[in-house]
Design a protein around this motif. Structure first.
Motif, mmCIF file in Angstrom:
data_model
loop_
_atom_site.group_PDB
_atom_site.id
_atom_site.type_symbol
_atom_site.label_atom_id
_atom_site.label_comp_id
_atom_site.label_asym_id
_atom_site.label_seq_id
_atom_site.Cartn_x
_atom_site.Cartn_y
_atom_site.Cartn_z
ATOM 1 N N UNK A 247 3.485 -4.646 3.125
ATOM 2 C CA UNK A 247 4.249 -3.407 3.268
ATOM 3 C C UNK A 247 3.291 -2.229 3.123
ATOM 4 N N UNK A 248 3.507 -1.201 3.937
ATOM 5 C CA UNK A 248 2.694 0.017 3.868
ATOM 6 C C UNK A 248 3.640 1.208 3.855
ATOM 7 N N UNK A 249 3.403 2.117 2.903
ATOM 8 C CA UNK A 249 4.236 3.308 2.742
ATOM 9 C C UNK A 249 3.370 4.555 2.788
ATOM 10 N N UNK A 250 3.854 5.560 3.488
ATOM 11 C CA UNK A 250 3.197 6.858 3.549
ATOM 12 C C UNK A 250 4.083 7.856 2.822
ATOM 13 N N UNK B 82 0.381 -7.088 -5.948
ATOM 14 C CA UNK B 82 -0.472 -5.925 -6.188
ATOM 15 C C UNK B 82 0.013 -4.762 -5.336
ATOM 16 N N UNK B 83 0.144 -3.615 -5.985
ATOM 17 C CA UNK B 83 0.433 -2.366 -5.291
ATOM 18 C C UNK B 83 -0.819 -1.507 -5.369
ATOM 19 N N UNK B 84 -1.254 -1.047 -4.214
ATOM 20 C CA UNK B 84 -2.449 -0.209 -4.111
ATOM 21 C C UNK B 84 -2.043 1.230 -3.828
ATOM 22 N N UNK C 123 5.082 15.045 1.039
ATOM 23 C CA UNK C 123 5.943 16.009 0.345
ATOM 24 C C UNK C 123 6.974 15.317 -0.543
ATOM 25 N N UNK C 124 6.552 14.236 -1.181
ATOM 26 C CA UNK C 124 7.430 13.509 -2.084
ATOM 27 C C UNK C 124 8.388 12.547 -1.404
ATOM 28 N N UNK C 125 8.389 12.537 -0.081
ATOM 29 C CA UNK C 125 9.279 11.666 0.690
ATOM 30 C C UNK C 125 8.503 10.438 1.128
ATOM 31 N N UNK C 126 9.088 9.286 0.893
ATOM 32 C CA UNK C 126 8.439 8.023 1.220
ATOM 33 C C UNK C 126 8.866 7.555 2.607
ATOM 34 N N UNK C 127 7.881 7.236 3.426
ATOM 35 C CA UNK C 127 8.132 6.703 4.761
ATOM 36 C C UNK C 127 7.552 5.298 4.828
ATOM 37 N N UNK C 128 8.401 4.304 5.022
ATOM 38 C CA UNK C 128 7.916 2.936 5.166
ATOM 39 C C UNK C 128 7.418 2.780 6.595
ATOM 40 N N UNK C 129 6.127 2.464 6.738
ATOM 41 C CA UNK C 129 5.562 2.348 8.086
ATOM 42 C C UNK C 129 5.237 0.906 8.465
ATOM 43 N N UNK C 130 5.351 0.015 7.509
ATOM 44 C CA UNK C 130 5.198 -1.423 7.808
ATOM 45 C C UNK C 130 6.013 -2.203 6.795
ATOM 46 N N UNK D 197 0.840 -1.196 0.000
ATOM 47 C CA UNK D 197 0.000 0.000 0.000
ATOM 48 C C UNK D 197 0.874 1.243 0.000
ATOM 49 N N UNK D 198 0.543 2.169 -0.899
ATOM 50 C CA UNK D 198 1.122 3.508 -0.900
ATOM 51 C C UNK D 198 -0.015 4.466 -0.593
ATOM 52 N N UNK D 199 0.127 5.224 0.472
ATOM 53 C CA UNK D 199 -0.895 6.190 0.843
ATOM 54 C C UNK D 199 -0.245 7.544 1.088
ATOM 55 N N UNK D 200 -1.058 8.565 1.100
ATOM 56 C CA UNK D 200 -0.576 9.928 1.306
ATOM 57 C C UNK D 200 -1.605 10.898 0.769
ATOM 58 N N UNK D 201 -1.340 12.149 0.927
ATOM 59 C CA UNK D 201 -2.267 13.177 0.474
ATOM 60 C C UNK D 201 -2.260 13.343 -1.035
ATOM 61 N N UNK D 202 -3.152 14.194 -1.507
ATOM 62 C CA UNK D 202 -3.226 14.509 -2.928
ATOM 63 C C UNK D 202 -1.907 15.146 -3.363
#
Length: 165
Positions: free
Chosen positions: A152-155, A114-116, A158-165, A4-9
């Motif tokens: 795996x979950x990523x947040x 699958x990447x969401x 501001x263009x910076x990827x933070x792996x949170x799981x 999962x890739x999540x974050x704001x617009x």
């Protein structure tokens, strides 16, 4: 593997997700499952921007509702872009909550990688109308379902990827 890739617009999540699915595909052309429908000129421009960015590196499928069925025979990695717009479609076409969460579960059961991509919509104020509140609530519940199930979950902020799981 489910990611999962999540974050704001406009946080950069799609760009990072595209890069990751290309890495996972090991030279094969991954599937890009586009969920957004062309409803207005602004959305058309957003879709055009995504098409330009991905070029011919992906095999693109367009499906606004029935995502898992579309991907049943897929063997290469898939990028689902994006579940936020898919939820918008599901609500527009009045899919029940049961069908919404069943679709997410069916996506998680696919044998391919699958990447969401899913917008994080719950970090702002509580919306002032019931439809927007329902959308935010459903999106948050989908994020929780994916967060728990994905490997795996990523947040992206501001263009910076933070792996949170």
């Amino acid at each position: 593997m489910k990611i999962l890739f999540t974050g704001g617009v406009k946080s950069g999540k799609s760009r990072h997700a595209e890069k990751r699915v290309l890495e996972m595909s090991r030279g094969k052309k991954p599937v890009y499952l586009a969920t957004t429908e062309l409803l207005d000129p602004e959305m058309k421009e957003r879709i055009s921007e995504h098409r330009r960015r991905r070029g011919a590196k992906f095999h693109t499928l367009e499906e606004p509702l029935h995502l898992a069925d579309t991907l049943l025979s897929t063997e290469v990695p898939v990028l689902v872009e994006c579940l936020t717009m898919w939820l918008n479609n599901a609500m527009h076409y009045q899919l029940s909550e049961k069908k919404i969460f069943a679709e997410i579960e069916n996506l998680l059961l696919l044998e391919c990688d699958v990447i969401f991509v899913l917008n994080e919509v719950g970090m702002g104020i509580i919306p002032d109308n019931s439809l927007a509140r329902k959308f935010a609530d459903l999106s948050g519940r989908i994020a929780q379902q994916l967060g728990e199930a994905c490997d795996e979950v990523n947040l992206c902020v501001a263009g910076i990827l933070l792996k949170i799981k």
